[in-house]
Design a protein around this motif. Structure first.
Motif, PDB file in Angstrom:
ATOM      1  N   GLY A  81       0.963  -1.384   0.031  1.00 20.91           N
ATOM      2  CA  GLY A  81      -0.183  -0.010   0.300  1.00 20.91           C
ATOM      3  C   GLY A  81       0.648   1.337  -0.107  1.00 20.91           C
ATOM      4  O   GLY A  81       2.094   1.702   0.531  1.00 20.91           O
ATOM      5  N   GLY A  82       0.057   2.324  -0.571  1.00 16.00           N
ATOM      6  CA  GLY A  82       0.893   3.805  -0.514  1.00 16.00           C
ATOM      7  C   GLY A  82       1.406   3.977   1.320  1.00 16.00           C
ATOM      8  O   GLY A  82      -0.126   4.016   2.170  1.00 16.00           O
ATOM      9  N   GLY A  83       1.466   5.292   0.963  1.00 13.05           N
ATOM     10  CA  GLY A  83       1.096   6.658   2.482  1.00 13.05           C
ATOM     11  C   GLY A  83       2.358   5.599   3.171  1.00 13.05           C
ATOM     12  O   GLY A  83       3.397   5.144   3.166  1.00 13.05           O
ATOM     13  N   THR A  84       3.038   7.157   4.568  1.00 14.82           N
ATOM     14  CA  THR A  84       2.973   6.977   5.267  1.00 14.82           C
ATOM     15  C   THR A  84       2.856   7.070   6.631  1.00 14.82           C
ATOM     16  O   THR A  84       2.022   7.661   7.094  1.00 14.82           O
ATOM     17  CB  THR A  84       4.416   8.012   4.991  1.00 14.82           C
ATOM     18  N   PRO A  85       2.920   5.794   7.194  1.00 16.49           N
ATOM     19  CA  PRO A  85       2.385   5.810   8.408  1.00 16.49           C
ATOM     20  C   PRO A  85       3.366   7.027   9.534  1.00 16.49           C
ATOM     21  O   PRO A  85       4.321   7.088   9.061  1.00 16.49           O
ATOM     22  CB  PRO A  85       3.199   4.666   8.961  1.00 16.49           C
ATOM     23  N   TRP A 101      11.812   2.404  15.455  1.00 19.43           N
ATOM     24  CA  TRP A 101      11.094   2.319  14.946  1.00 19.43           C
ATOM     25  C   TRP A 101      10.485   3.542  13.585  1.00 19.43           C
ATOM     26  O   TRP A 101      11.534   4.261  13.627  1.00 19.43           O
ATOM     27  CB  TRP A 101       8.782   1.955  15.101  1.00 19.43           C
ATOM     28  N   GLY A 102      10.516   2.779  12.542  1.00 16.29           N
ATOM     29  CA  GLY A 102      10.808   3.347  11.261  1.00 16.29           C
ATOM     30  C   GLY A 102       9.860   2.880  10.226  1.00 16.29           C
ATOM     31  O   GLY A 102       9.317   2.025   9.992  1.00 16.29           O
ATOM     32  N   VAL A 103       9.883   3.265   8.857  1.00  9.68           N
ATOM     33  CA  VAL A 103       9.450   2.653   8.084  1.00  9.68           C
ATOM     34  C   VAL A 103       9.994   3.589   6.063  1.00  9.68           C
ATOM     35  O   VAL A 103      10.991   4.002   6.320  1.00  9.68           O
ATOM     36  CB  VAL A 103       8.330   3.960   7.138  1.00  9.68           C
ATOM     37  N   GLY A 104      10.672   2.756   5.452  1.00 13.38           N
ATOM     38  CA  GLY A 104      11.144   1.953   4.426  1.00 13.38           C
ATOM     39  C   GLY A 104      10.292   1.373   3.220  1.00 13.38           C
ATOM     40  O   GLY A 104       9.234   1.358   3.440  1.00 13.38           O
ATOM     41  N   GLU A 105      11.439   2.305   2.286  1.00 12.21           N
ATOM     42  CA  GLU A 105      10.483   2.438   0.314  1.00 12.21           C
ATOM     43  C   GLU A 105      10.867   0.328   0.408  1.00 12.21           C
ATOM     44  O   GLU A 105      11.817  -0.409   0.539  1.00 12.21           O
ATOM     45  CB  GLU A 105      10.938   3.065   0.259  1.00 12.21           C
ATOM     46  N   ARG A 106       9.525   0.405  -0.411  1.00 18.72           N
ATOM     47  CA  ARG A 106       9.706  -0.966  -1.337  1.00 18.72           C
ATOM     48  C   ARG A 106       8.627  -1.153  -2.420  1.00 18.72           C
ATOM     49  O   ARG A 106       7.831   0.019  -2.469  1.00 18.72           O
ATOM     50  CB  ARG A 106       9.395  -2.477  -0.544  1.00 18.72           C
ATOM     51  N   ASN A 107       9.391  -1.549  -3.870  1.00 19.62           N
ATOM     52  CA  ASN A 107       8.083  -1.171  -4.956  1.00 19.62           C
ATOM     53  C   ASN A 107       7.570  -2.171  -4.728  1.00 19.62           C
ATOM     54  O   ASN A 107       7.820  -3.861  -5.360  1.00 19.62           O
ATOM     55  CB  ASN A 107       9.293  -0.861  -5.622  1.00 19.62           C
ATOM     56  N   VAL A 126       8.013  -1.113   4.092  1.00 19.49           N
ATOM     57  CA  VAL A 126       8.044  -1.063   5.085  1.00 19.49           C
ATOM     58  C   VAL A 126       8.215  -0.951   6.337  1.00 19.49           C
ATOM     59  O   VAL A 126       9.056   0.247   6.115  1.00 19.49           O
ATOM     60  CB  VAL A 126      10.148  -1.943   4.722  1.00 19.49           C
ATOM     61  N   VAL A 127       7.636  -1.662   6.975  1.00 19.18           N
ATOM     62  CA  VAL A 127       7.150  -0.700   8.177  1.00 19.18           C
ATOM     63  C   VAL A 127       7.700  -1.433   9.656  1.00 19.18           C
ATOM     64  O   VAL A 127       7.787  -2.611   9.155  1.00 19.18           O
ATOM     65  CB  VAL A 127       5.870  -0.371   8.825  1.00 19.18           C
TER      66      VAL A 127
END
Length: 135
Positions: free
Chosen positions: A88-92, A118-124, A128-129
């Motif tokens: 899904g899109g968006g950034t928590p 904790w954090g959020v990374g990109e994937r296509n 990834v949270v």
């Protein structure tokens, strides 16, 4: 603790877009800790709860119909890392105003309070949270 190749221990499991996926993901995280001899570790419940929260967020906000999410649990002897990969899109984010937490974001407040990072990374596609717990 690392494998013979010097890489961290890692367990992966795929879950579908289903309400039973959250308790299954939590059980998988707990099972992974048991497998690595961390059953009596004082933070095992924190790992389990954060896994539930991250999986719930993926199902509510990051898993389109017909898709699922990947749960990855890693242990390198010093840190347990829980990752939830979704498409899904968006950034928590954690709400800045506590009043906004009534609308959502309380799960990330728990993750922030219980984990060391904790954090959020990109994937296509998607993201990834992750949350980390020092041993």
């Amino acid at each position: 603790m690392k494998t013979e190749t010097g890489l961290p221990y890692q367990r992966d499991q795929l879950y579908g877009r289903d309400r039973h996926s959250v308790p299954a993901a939590r059980r998988f995280a707990v099972w992974s800790l048991h497998y690595w001899g961390l059953a009596e570790w004082g933070r095992a419940e924190d790992v389990a709860l954060c896994t539930s929260e991250l999986a719930t967020n993926a199902l509510l906000h990051g898993v389109p119909s017909g898709r699922g999410f990947l749960l990855r649990v890693r242990y390198d002897g010093a840190v347990v890392r829980v990752e939830v990969h979704d498409s899904g899109g968006g950034t928590p984010r954690i709400p800045e105003d506590p009043a906004d937490a009534a609308e959502g974001g309380r799960g990330l407040l728990l993750v922030s309070a219980l984990s060391d990072k904790w954090g959020v990374g990109e994937r296509n596609p998607g993201k990834v949270v992750w949350a980390e717990f020092a041993r």
